[in-house]
Design a protein around this motif. Structure first.
Motif, short mmCIF file in Angstrom:
data_model
loop_
_atom_site.label_atom_id
_atom_site.label_comp_id
_atom_site.label_asym_id
_atom_site.label_seq_id
_atom_site.Cartn_x
_atom_site.Cartn_y
_atom_site.Cartn_z
N ALA A 84 0.85 -1.20 0.00
CA ALA A 84 0.00 0.00 0.00
C ALA A 84 0.89 1.25 0.00
O ALA A 84 0.63 2.23 -0.70
N ARG A 85 1.95 1.17 0.78
CA ARG A 85 2.94 2.24 0.83
C ARG A 85 3.51 2.50 -0.58
O ARG A 85 3.60 3.62 -1.04
N THR A 86 3.87 1.40 -1.23
CA THR A 86 4.49 1.51 -2.55
C THR A 86 3.53 2.15 -3.55
O THR A 86 3.93 2.97 -4.37
N GLN A 87 2.26 1.75 -3.48
CA GLN A 87 1.29 2.32 -4.43
C GLN A 87 1.13 3.82 -4.20
O GLN A 87 1.06 4.60 -5.15
N CYS A 88 1.08 4.24 -2.93
CA CYS A 88 0.96 5.68 -2.62
C CYS A 88 2.18 6.42 -3.16
O CYS A 88 2.06 7.48 -3.80
N ALA A 89 3.36 5.86 -2.89
CA ALA A 89 4.59 6.53 -3.31
C ALA A 89 4.65 6.62 -4.84
O ALA A 89 4.98 7.67 -5.40
N ALA A 90 4.28 5.53 -5.51
CA ALA A 90 4.33 5.53 -6.98
C ALA A 90 3.41 6.61 -7.55
O ALA A 90 3.73 7.25 -8.54
N ALA A 91 2.26 6.82 -6.89
CA ALA A 91 1.30 7.80 -7.40
C ALA A 91 1.65 9.23 -6.97
O ALA A 91 0.93 10.17 -7.29
N GLY A 92 2.74 9.38 -6.23
CA GLY A 92 3.19 10.73 -5.87
C GLY A 92 2.51 11.33 -4.67
O GLY A 92 2.52 12.54 -4.48
N ALA A 93 1.93 10.47 -3.79
CA ALA A 93 1.30 11.00 -2.57
C ALA A 93 2.37 11.52 -1.62
O ALA A 93 3.50 11.04 -1.62
N GLU A 94 2.01 12.50 -0.80
CA GLU A 94 2.86 12.89 0.32
C GLU A 94 2.50 11.93 1.44
O GLU A 94 1.41 11.98 2.01
N LEU A 95 3.42 11.02 1.76
CA LEU A 95 3.09 9.88 2.61
C LEU A 95 3.89 9.89 3.91
O LEU A 95 5.10 10.15 3.89
N TYR A 96 3.19 9.59 5.02
CA TYR A 96 3.85 9.45 6.31
C TYR A 96 3.37 8.16 6.97
O TYR A 96 2.23 7.76 6.77
N LEU A 97 4.27 7.55 7.75
CA LEU A 97 3.90 6.39 8.56
C LEU A 97 3.80 6.85 10.00
O LEU A 97 4.56 7.73 10.41
N VAL A 98 2.88 6.26 10.75
CA VAL A 98 2.79 6.59 12.18
C VAL A 98 3.00 5.32 12.99
O VAL A 98 2.51 4.25 12.61
N ASP A 99 3.73 5.48 14.06
CA ASP A 99 3.99 4.36 14.94
C ASP A 99 2.77 4.21 15.85
O ASP A 99 2.82 4.53 17.03
N GLY A 100 1.65 3.79 15.28
CA GLY A 100 0.39 3.72 16.03
C GLY A 100 -0.68 3.11 15.15
O GLY A 100 -0.37 2.41 14.18
N LEU A 101 -1.95 3.37 15.49
CA LEU A 101 -3.08 2.81 14.75
C LEU A 101 -3.78 3.88 13.90
O LEU A 101 -3.40 5.05 13.94
N ILE A 102 -4.85 3.47 13.20
CA ILE A 102 -5.52 4.38 12.27
C ILE A 102 -6.07 5.63 12.98
O ILE A 102 -6.07 6.72 12.41
N GLY A 103 -6.49 5.48 14.24
CA GLY A 103 -7.00 6.63 14.99
C GLY A 103 -5.90 7.68 15.19
O GLY A 103 -6.15 8.89 15.15
N ASP A 104 -4.65 7.21 15.41
CA ASP A 104 -3.53 8.14 15.57
C ASP A 104 -3.27 8.87 14.25
O ASP A 104 -3.03 10.07 14.21
N ALA A 105 -3.36 8.11 13.15
CA ALA A 105 -3.19 8.72 11.82
C ALA A 105 -4.29 9.77 11.60
O ALA A 105 -4.03 10.85 11.05
N GLY A 106 -5.48 9.47 12.07
CA GLY A 106 -6.61 10.39 11.91
C GLY A 106 -6.38 11.71 12.62
O GLY A 106 -6.70 12.78 12.10
N ARG A 107 -5.81 11.64 13.82
CA ARG A 107 -5.53 12.88 14.57
C ARG A 107 -4.47 13.71 13.85
O ARG A 107 -4.59 14.94 13.74
#
Ligand SMILES: Cc1ncc(COP(=O)(O)O)c(C=O)c1O
Ligand SMILES: [Zn+2]
Length: 407
Positions: A166-189
């Motif tokens: 999923a990371r690779t697909q985002c990167a290939a499409a040119g998204a500004e991508l970050y990973l969070v050391d947590g769950l989807i709720g943390d990403a949401g905040r």
């Protein structure tokens, strides 16, 4: 020609009506908004035979979708995935009338492409130039590629543990991508904070804008059309944020109101993991809403949603259809992932496999009978989770030989 019969947005909690031709998020009461259509107008504009003659993608239902102009459709050919008979699996599970809607054939490999195609198209039509979202991976991949196709910027945050592809697909499409050391709720905040500070971004997190659900609704429209404008007895769905199950329920009710299908709605089944089962727990308690699930963890990463914004809508769909909610273990769903590949030749994702395990459990408990016609949703291809099936393979030297006879 009228392309869409979209009339307004409605709050399912407080009943407030909102203008569908402005960019909208959630209702002021905090609830997700649902798109409403002028259904009598739809009945005058088109019909099942008319739809049958259209191209085999989800835009064949355009009157029931929110995009007003055909020229604004952003498409990669999504939709009309096969509804496959599963005779050997069905026999093994004691449910001979078992069908699988196979979303593994969608662009980006999951059903998330439906929500992204419709959500991005409508956002572009309303003049949005950039989208931002938290994701468990697959939705981020889908929205990034559709954003690229619409020449829109995308900002994505996903858990570091999300599937690498999923990371690779985002990167290939040119998204500004970050990973969070947590769950989807943390990403949401993190996303909500960035959207507030940066400006110019539409937060397209699950159910925070009204049109992703419209894309996912097309799974329900397709199931009905593929059965000859008829509804199955039971639909089994791997539930995280619940957009798919809410969408399918919404689709079938719209078709009932149009008179294109008749009879009882299917009993809807929400499947979760024993490692993250807030909807199952709420259902068992007969509650109208769920409590956040602590320490959520499952190999079926897409359904690791400890706290769904649309929990009350999911539960309502289960209660209203006489459905149920089931939790399955990782061990059981991984075993069933292999069973499906061996018996039917389909390499499904762990979330889809969770539905197969749920059918097994519901048949054993007697909730399903051998007469039930059951549709399971395989929401993605197994190819995006290459590590779920261990493959221990002998290596031969060029001078070696293959053992005689079969092992
Ligand atoms: C493969 C897969 N299946 C199911 C889900 C759950 O989706 P929903 O939000 O419709 O419950 C997800 C969400 O990430 C997913 O990626
Ligand atoms: Zn409201």
């Amino acid at each position: 020609m009228i392309y869409s019969a979209l009339s307004h947005l409605e709050c399912p909690r407080c009943g407030a009506r909102h203008d569908a031709d402005l960019v909208q998020g959630t209702c002021s009461c905090g609830s997700p908004l649902l798109a409403r259509y002028d259904l009598p107008a739809v009945a005058g504009l088109t019909s099942p035979p008319d739809i049958a003659a259209r191209p085999a993608d989800l835009w064949r239902y355009h009157e029931l979708l929110p995009v007003r102009g055909a020229g604004h459709v952003v498409s990669l050919g999504e939709g009309m995935t096969p509804l496959l008979a599963m005779p050997r699996l069905g026999k093994a599970l004691g449910v001979p009338n078992l069908l699988m809607k196979d979303e593994g054939l969608m662009p980006t490999g999951t059903f998330k492409a439906r929500g992204a195609a419709v959500g991005v198209s409508r956002a572009a039509e309303l003049g949005v130039a950039a989208i931002a979202m938290p994701t468990n991976g697959n939705a981020g991949a889908a929205w990034s590629v559709y954003a690229a196709r619409a020449q829109m910027r995308s900002l994505v945050v996903m858990p570091a543990a999300a599937p690498a592809i999923a990371r690779t697909q985002c990167a290939a499409a040119g998204a500004e991508l970050y990973l969070v050391d947590g769950l989807i709720g943390d990403a949401g905040r993190l996303i909500a904070d960035a959207v507030a500070r940066r400006g110019g971004y539409l937060n397209v997190a699950t159910l925070r804008e009204p049109y992703r659900i419209e894309g996912k609704k097309t799974m329900g429209l397709e199931i009905a059309e593929q059965l000859g404008w008829r509804m199955p007895g039971v639909i089994v769905y791997p539930t995280g944020g619940g957009v798919g199950i809410i969408g399918i329920y919404k689709a079938l009710r719209e078709l009932l109101e149009l008179g294109w299908v008749s009879g009882d709605l299917p009993r809807l089944v929400a499947v979760q993991s024993t490692g993250c089962a807030p909807i199952v727990r709420a259902f068992q308690a007969g509650a109208a809403a769920s409590e956040p699930w602590p320490d959520a963890k499952t190999v079926a990463f897409g359904i690791t949603v400890p706290n769904a914004l649309g929990d009350f809508l999911i539960l309502d769909a289960l209660y209203a259809t006489g459905g149920t909610a089931v939790a399955v273990t990782d061990e059981a769903l991984l075993a069933d992932q292999r069973t499906v590949a061996r018996l039917e030749g389909s390499f499904i994702c762990p979330e889809g496999a969770a539905c197969v395990t749920a059918v097994r459990q519901l048949r054993e408990s007697g909730w399903l009978s051998e007469r039930d016609e059951v549709v399971v949703l395989n929401t993605g291809t197994g190819l995006i989770y290459p590590d779920t099936v261990p493959a221990s393979v002998p290596v031969l030297q060029p001078s070696g030989s293959i053992p005689s006879g079969q092992p």
